[in-house]
Design a protein around this motif. Sequence first.
Motif, PDB file in Angstrom:
ATOM      1  N   LYS A 180      64.912  50.184 -11.692  1.00  0.00           N
ATOM      2  CA  LYS A 180      63.863  49.164 -11.645  1.00  0.00           C
ATOM      3  C   LYS A 180      63.972  48.236 -12.850  1.00  0.00           C
ATOM      4  N   GLN A 181      64.288  48.810 -14.009  1.00  0.00           N
ATOM      5  CA  GLN A 181      64.427  48.005 -15.211  1.00  0.00           C
ATOM      6  C   GLN A 181      65.597  47.040 -15.080  1.00  0.00           C
ATOM      7  N   ALA A 182      66.696  47.502 -14.491  1.00  0.00           N
ATOM      8  CA  ALA A 182      67.848  46.623 -14.282  1.00  0.00           C
ATOM      9  C   ALA A 182      67.486  45.456 -13.366  1.00  0.00           C
ATOM     10  N   LEU A 183      66.686  45.702 -12.356  1.00  0.00           N
ATOM     11  CA  LEU A 183      66.244  44.632 -11.456  1.00  0.00           C
ATOM     12  C   LEU A 183      65.345  43.649 -12.197  1.00  0.00           C
ATOM     13  N   LEU A 184      64.479  44.161 -13.053  1.00  0.00           N
ATOM     14  CA  LEU A 184      63.606  43.299 -13.844  1.00  0.00           C
ATOM     15  C   LEU A 184      64.408  42.387 -14.757  1.00  0.00           C
ATOM     16  N   GLU A 185      65.421  42.941 -15.410  1.00  0.00           N
ATOM     17  CA  GLU A 185      66.167  42.193 -16.420  1.00  0.00           C
ATOM     18  C   GLU A 185      67.244  41.286 -15.827  1.00  0.00           C
ATOM     19  N   ALA A 186      67.448  41.320 -14.523  1.00  0.00           N
ATOM     20  CA  ALA A 186      68.445  40.440 -13.907  1.00  0.00           C
ATOM     21  C   ALA A 186      68.154  38.993 -14.288  1.00  0.00           C
ATOM     22  N   PRO A 187      69.147  38.263 -14.796  1.00  0.00           N
ATOM     23  CA  PRO A 187      68.899  36.913 -15.307  1.00  0.00           C
ATOM     24  C   PRO A 187      68.618  35.867 -14.242  1.00  0.00           C
ATOM     25  N   SER A 188      68.955  36.140 -12.996  1.00  0.00           N
ATOM     26  CA  SER A 188      68.724  35.155 -11.933  1.00  0.00           C
ATOM     27  C   SER A 188      68.423  35.887 -10.637  1.00  0.00           C
ATOM     28  N   LEU A 189      67.927  35.138  -9.659  1.00  0.00           N
ATOM     29  CA  LEU A 189      67.648  35.738  -8.351  1.00  0.00           C
ATOM     30  C   LEU A 189      68.934  36.256  -7.722  1.00  0.00           C
ATOM     31  N   ARG A 190      70.027  35.546  -7.922  1.00  0.00           N
ATOM     32  CA  ARG A 190      71.299  35.989  -7.350  1.00  0.00           C
ATOM     33  C   ARG A 190      71.733  37.331  -7.939  1.00  0.00           C
ATOM     34  N   THR A 191      71.656  37.476  -9.255  1.00  0.00           N
ATOM     35  CA  THR A 191      72.063  38.742  -9.861  1.00  0.00           C
ATOM     36  C   THR A 191      71.102  39.865  -9.480  1.00  0.00           C
ATOM     37  N   ARG A 192      69.830  39.539  -9.275  1.00  0.00           N
ATOM     38  CA  ARG A 192      68.891  40.570  -8.816  1.00  0.00           C
ATOM     39  C   ARG A 192      69.258  41.014  -7.405  1.00  0.00           C
ATOM     40  N   ARG A 193      69.597  40.069  -6.553  1.00  0.00           N
ATOM     41  CA  ARG A 193      69.999  40.426  -5.184  1.00  0.00           C
ATOM     42  C   ARG A 193      71.272  41.268  -5.202  1.00  0.00           C
ATOM     43  N   GLU A 194      72.243  40.899  -6.050  1.00  0.00           N
ATOM     44  CA  GLU A 194      73.483  41.673  -6.142  1.00  0.00           C
ATOM     45  C   GLU A 194      73.203  43.086  -6.652  1.00  0.00           C
ATOM     46  N   THR A 195      72.295  43.206  -7.639  1.00  0.00           N
ATOM     47  CA  THR A 195      71.916  44.516  -8.149  1.00  0.00           C
ATOM     48  C   THR A 195      71.212  45.337  -7.080  1.00  0.00           C
ATOM     49  N   LEU A 196      70.341  44.694  -6.336  1.00  0.00           N
ATOM     50  CA  LEU A 196      69.615  45.358  -5.251  1.00  0.00           C
ATOM     51  C   LEU A 196      70.586  45.916  -4.214  1.00  0.00           C
ATOM     52  N   VAL A 197      71.543  45.116  -3.806  1.00  0.00           N
ATOM     53  CA  VAL A 197      72.526  45.553  -2.807  1.00  0.00           C
ATOM     54  C   VAL A 197      73.332  46.729  -3.346  1.00  0.00           C
ATOM     55  N   THR A 198      73.734  46.656  -4.597  1.00  0.00           N
ATOM     56  CA  THR A 198      74.500  47.747  -5.210  1.00  0.00           C
ATOM     57  C   THR A 198      73.699  49.046  -5.213  1.00  0.00           C
ATOM     58  N   LEU A 199      72.418  48.963  -5.554  1.00  0.00           N
ATOM     59  CA  LEU A 199      71.569  50.157  -5.588  1.00  0.00           C
ATOM     60  C   LEU A 199      71.386  50.747  -4.194  1.00  0.00           C
ATOM     61  N   ILE A 200      71.222  49.896  -3.190  1.00  0.00           N
ATOM     62  CA  ILE A 200      71.071  50.391  -1.821  1.00  0.00           C
ATOM     63  C   ILE A 200      72.360  51.059  -1.350  1.00  0.00           C
ATOM     64  N   GLU A 201      73.482  50.433  -1.616  1.00  0.00           N
ATOM     65  CA  GLU A 201      74.761  51.014  -1.215  1.00  0.00           C
ATOM     66  C   GLU A 201      75.000  52.346  -1.917  1.00  0.00           C
ATOM     67  N   PHE A 202      74.646  52.425  -3.197  1.00  0.00           N
ATOM     68  CA  PHE A 202      74.811  53.675  -3.937  1.00  0.00           C
ATOM     69  C   PHE A 202      73.915  54.769  -3.354  1.00  0.00           C
ATOM     70  N   ALA A 203      72.675  54.412  -2.998  1.00  0.00           N
ATOM     71  CA  ALA A 203      71.757  55.388  -2.416  1.00  0.00           C
ATOM     72  C   ALA A 203      72.297  55.921  -1.099  1.00  0.00           C
ATOM     73  N   LEU A 204      72.907  55.062  -0.293  1.00  0.00           N
ATOM     74  CA  LEU A 204      73.474  55.501   0.977  1.00  0.00           C
ATOM     75  C   LEU A 204      74.659  56.435   0.755  1.00  0.00           C
ATOM     76  N   ARG A 205      75.501  56.087  -0.218  1.00  0.00           N
ATOM     77  CA  ARG A 205      76.666  56.933  -0.495  1.00  0.00           C
ATOM     78  C   ARG A 205      76.252  58.289  -1.071  1.00  0.00           C
ATOM     79  N   SER A 206      75.336  58.269  -2.030  1.00  0.00           N
ATOM     80  CA  SER A 206      74.930  59.517  -2.681  1.00  0.00           C
ATOM     81  C   SER A 206      74.141  60.410  -1.735  1.00  0.00           C
ATOM     82  N   GLY A 207      73.567  59.809  -0.693  1.00  0.00           N
ATOM     83  CA  GLY A 207      72.827  60.606   0.284  1.00  0.00           C
ATOM     84  C   GLY A 207      73.688  61.076   1.431  1.00  0.00           C
ATOM     85  N   GLY A 208      75.008  60.904   1.311  1.00  0.00           N
ATOM     86  CA  GLY A 208      75.903  61.356   2.360  1.00  0.00           C
ATOM     87  C   GLY A 208      75.990  60.415   3.534  1.00  0.00           C
TER      88      GLY A 208
END
Length: 215
Positions: A180-208
């Motif tokens: 959540k902190q990484a999403l807050l500190e994202a310098p732009s909407l684009r970097t926040r969206r990229e961070t969001l996508v990365t977190l979702i993809e990681f959650a899917l992978r780590s959940g099998g």
Amino acid sequence: MFPAADLPDTIAVFPLPGALLLPRARLPLHIFEPRYLAMLDDTLKTSHRLIGMVQPMETPGRTEKRLHRIGCAGRVTGFSETEDGRYMITLAGISRFRIENEVAGFSPYIRADVSWAGFERDTGAAEKDSGFDRSALMALLKRYFTAQDLRTDWEALREAEDELLINSLSMLCPFENEDKQALLEAPSLRTRRETLVTLIEFALRSGGHEEEVMQ
């Protein structure tokens, strides 16, 4: 729109794990601890009515509470009192800030001197994301929501403006505090969206659910 010139040098700080507030977004909160009831009462007496939301830092083995230096201030725009003296409030995200130092005193809650420098964009118009592929994000979200057993209003997501969609997902998805902190500190909407996508993809992978990410 909140005038940047009216941003105060000192604000009340509310350290709440997992509660993310972003500029131009809204966060409902339930206030019931006596120290935060006092914080709310004092805040409502100010002209700015700002409360700074901050993530506590994860410090295993340490008893003292440390805070992340960057948070987001929200203006109290609505509140109602329950019969037993608690409050339901809504914060409207105004701007991120950086904690300069905590103010010493006898207040039961934390007050901090803050700097708004570097976050001037937060008090302006909604951000755009020129590289946003909404259809790709929606497809990823469907797999993620299915894996997490989450429900949502898909029609509202499809119709939401880019910033509202990305910020709402950042605030509502069940990520870890540091994420959540990484999403807050994202310098732009684009970097926040990229961070969001990365977190979702990681959650899917780590959940099998690797195959769901690759589809």
